[in-house]
Design an enzyme around this catalytic site. Sequence first.
Site, PDB file in Angstrom:
ATOM      1  N   GLY A 229       0.831  -1.202   0.000  1.00  0.00           N
ATOM      2  CA  GLY A 229       0.000   0.000   0.000  1.00  0.00           C
ATOM      3  C   GLY A 229       0.860   1.244   0.000  1.00  0.00           C
ATOM      4  CB  SER A 230      -0.021   4.736   0.688  1.00  0.00           C
ATOM      5  OG  SER A 230      -0.532   4.644   1.996  1.00  0.00           O
ATOM      6  CD  GLU A 251       7.216  -5.302  -1.895  1.00  0.00           C
ATOM      7  OE1 GLU A 251       7.733  -4.259  -2.331  1.00  0.00           O
ATOM      8  OE2 GLU A 251       7.775  -6.404  -1.952  1.00  0.00           O
ATOM      9  CB  CYS A 285       3.540   0.438  -6.673  1.00  0.00           C
ATOM     10  SG  CYS A 285       3.876  -1.198  -7.326  1.00  0.00           S
TER      11      CYS A 285
HETATM   12  P1  NAD Z   1      -3.333   2.494   1.358  1.00  0.00           P
HETATM   13  O1  NAD Z   1      -2.059   2.566   2.103  1.00  0.00           O
HETATM   14  O2  NAD Z   1      -4.324   3.579   1.528  1.00  0.00           O
HETATM   15  O3  NAD Z   1      -4.091   1.151   1.700  1.00  0.00           O
HETATM   16  C1  NAD Z   1      -3.465  -0.109   1.596  1.00  0.00           C
HETATM   17  C2  NAD Z   1      -4.155  -1.069   2.540  1.00  0.00           C
HETATM   18  O4  NAD Z   1      -3.929  -0.638   3.868  1.00  0.00           O
HETATM   19  C3  NAD Z   1      -5.667  -1.137   2.352  1.00  0.00           C
HETATM   20  O5  NAD Z   1      -6.089  -2.462   2.533  1.00  0.00           O
HETATM   21  C4  NAD Z   1      -6.159  -0.266   3.495  1.00  0.00           C
HETATM   22  O6  NAD Z   1      -7.442  -0.603   3.926  1.00  0.00           O
HETATM   23  C5  NAD Z   1      -5.144  -0.606   4.566  1.00  0.00           C
HETATM   24  N1  NAD Z   1      -5.031   0.355   5.653  1.00  0.00           N
HETATM   25  C6  NAD Z   1      -5.237   1.698   5.622  1.00  0.00           C
HETATM   26  N2  NAD Z   1      -5.035   2.213   6.851  1.00  0.00           N
HETATM   27  C7  NAD Z   1      -4.687   1.186   7.670  1.00  0.00           C
HETATM   28  C8  NAD Z   1      -4.353   1.079   9.045  1.00  0.00           C
HETATM   29  N3  NAD Z   1      -4.313   2.129   9.839  1.00  0.00           N
HETATM   30  N4  NAD Z   1      -4.053  -0.146   9.534  1.00  0.00           N
HETATM   31  C9  NAD Z   1      -4.066  -1.222   8.746  1.00  0.00           C
HETATM   32  N5  NAD Z   1      -4.391  -1.188   7.435  1.00  0.00           N
HETATM   33  C10 NAD Z   1      -4.681   0.000   6.901  1.00  0.00           C
HETATM   34  O7  NAD Z   1      -2.908   2.308  -0.170  1.00  0.00           O
HETATM   35  P2  NAD Z   1      -3.871   2.170  -1.428  1.00  0.00           P
HETATM   36  O8  NAD Z   1      -4.443   3.522  -1.705  1.00  0.00           O
HETATM   37  O9  NAD Z   1      -4.775   1.012  -1.274  1.00  0.00           O
HETATM   38  O10 NAD Z   1      -2.844   1.777  -2.580  1.00  0.00           O
HETATM   39  C11 NAD Z   1      -2.114   2.710  -3.307  1.00  0.00           C
HETATM   40  C12 NAD Z   1      -0.701   2.817  -2.790  1.00  0.00           C
HETATM   41  O11 NAD Z   1      -0.122   1.526  -2.728  1.00  0.00           O
HETATM   42  C13 NAD Z   1       0.207   3.623  -3.662  1.00  0.00           C
HETATM   43  O12 NAD Z   1       1.034   4.432  -2.867  1.00  0.00           O
HETATM   44  C14 NAD Z   1       1.042   2.576  -4.387  1.00  0.00           C
HETATM   45  O13 NAD Z   1       2.287   3.015  -4.838  1.00  0.00           O
HETATM   46  C15 NAD Z   1       1.158   1.518  -3.342  1.00  0.00           C
HETATM   47  N6  NAD Z   1       1.400   0.215  -3.953  1.00  0.00           N
HETATM   48  C16 NAD Z   1       2.616  -0.371  -3.769  1.00  0.00           C
HETATM   49  C17 NAD Z   1       2.899  -1.582  -4.380  1.00  0.00           C
HETATM   50  C18 NAD Z   1       4.245  -2.242  -4.237  1.00  0.00           C
HETATM   51  O14 NAD Z   1       4.352  -3.435  -4.511  1.00  0.00           O
HETATM   52  N7  NAD Z   1       5.283  -1.539  -3.830  1.00  0.00           N
HETATM   53  C19 NAD Z   1       1.922  -2.199  -5.158  1.00  0.00           C
HETATM   54  C20 NAD Z   1       0.698  -1.566  -5.316  1.00  0.00           C
HETATM   55  C21 NAD Z   1       0.435  -0.369  -4.695  1.00  0.00           C
END
Ligand code: NAD
Length: 486
Positions: A229-230, A251, A285
């Site tokens: 995620g982010s 990641e 990403c």
């Molecule tokens: P996000 O961080 O908002 O969410 C990712 C996950 O985390 C979701 O399931 C969300 O519900 C969960 N989450 C959010 N807050 C949380 C908390 N406090 N505790 C536990 N879980 C929590 O990211 P997103 O908007 O879903 O995805 C986009 C981001 O992900 C972009 O920054 C992108 O670059 C990154 N990404 C990275 C990769 C990689 O392999 N490096 C791959 C895909 C996406």
Amino acid sequence: MARTMDNLYIGGSWVATSSKFADLNPADGSLWAEVADGDVQMARRAIDSAQSAFRQWAGLSYSERAHYMLKVADEFERRRDDLVQALQGEGGGWFGKGMFEAGYVPEVFRAAAAMNYNAIGEVMPSEHHKISMAMRRPMGVVTVISPWNFPTLLTARGLAFPIAAGNCVVLKPSEETPYTGGLIFAEIFEAAGVPAGVLNVVSCSRDNVSAVGDELIENPLIKGISFTGSTPVGRIIAAKAGAHLKKCCVELGGKDALIICEDADMERATSAANFGSFMHQGQICMSVEKILVQEQIYDDFLQAFVARAAKLKVGDPLADNGNVIGPLINDKQAGKVKEQIEDALAKGAKAVLGGKVEGRFVEPTILTGVTPDMKIYAEETFGPVVPVIPFREDSEAIAIANDSEYGLSSGVITRNEARGLAIAGALETGMCHINCSSVNDEPHVPFGGSKSSGVGRHGGRWSTETFTETRWVTLERGGRKYPPVF
Ligand code: NAD
């Protein structure tokens, strides 16, 4: 009509929740599904179920677990058309993106099955002529938290290898894609006959995510965490995991550069730039977020790149399979991209293509004149907007590419392979692809970033190493003498 998914999948049963949340189609804002809103109690139940299933699952032979993974792969293949439709409706993705993702996921499970036929340790020499072994064993319950952009692929990557190795998983998908990143896995694991409790799925709304997320890290039964995620959320997850001394692989985001040298094949350069910047509306990403072009070919490249990108059609992906550029996932994301475009234009950048944002739809946008004081230079965009920046020497391109808090992937286009490898060696990224865009993945490779793009690697044996515990076990055969005083 909207679908109803008012059950979580816990211990092999479908468990109703008292409330649901709305899962919207980003193309038109319509209700795509109403989904079970899990809470801390449900997360705890899921963790307990995973723990109860662990001994038996880990105790199966490696080949039995591999066979289950192959059944999951076959089931995903059988459900391909449903999955593609769902990826388009729930995620707003182009038909071709759905086909790619639906084709990739079975391969992840097949690669995980194949991993089970590898050695699980090493035998080391011993001063005392002991049998001295490094042995790997599953950890127990692993949490998998996944994002919405490639929800099925990234969830599969997070859970397939840990499960094949003998762990049990609690999966929390993104609230934007609770079906394609979550509940479809429950349906498929159930159909494949995977024993109850091996996979548990707890979807939840944004309102509950922080409490459910904490439980999925802090609960003493959780031994490992896979997070994709982010960067801001990843930092929180990694900090909490660190406080509880849990193994964690995060990641995160990126700001990847594609470096195009003056000796590049122009067809290769423009197609890599176009695919890398605009595939899935730039919501990858490892999307290309900065194109650096050597000054001798800058004008020719820009002209050919603009001509190529101008052909990409924008629109609802479900209305027409030719709509390659669908909506961004939500209003917040569209707002962020709009703000970056406006900030760049206000500070002197020029949109040589696109620039228009209508609701959640953003035109493929190519910017020139981007400078380090602009938000788009440093911040992750996660939308179909890319700056094209000229450079003179390779060292300058390397410096601009490395001028980022992120370090996920990168690409270099040159006919000179030695030059490509030299540039790759100087880039501060976890991955680099010569004569290709930064967007690359295969199930068995070490995928991951440097700097603020993450810690640890997913994929193949790197996932298995992350989500197993390595132990040192010795067998004494009379060679180890103690001091006589003892
Ligand atoms: P996000 O961080 O908002 O969410 C990712 C996950 O985390 C979701 O399931 C969300 O519900 C969960 N989450 C959010 N807050 C949380 C908390 N406090 N505790 C536990 N879980 C929590 O990211 P997103 O908007 O879903 O995805 C986009 C981001 O992900 C972009 O920054 C992108 O670059 C990154 N990404 C990275 C990769 C990689 O392999 N490096 C791959 C895909 C996406």
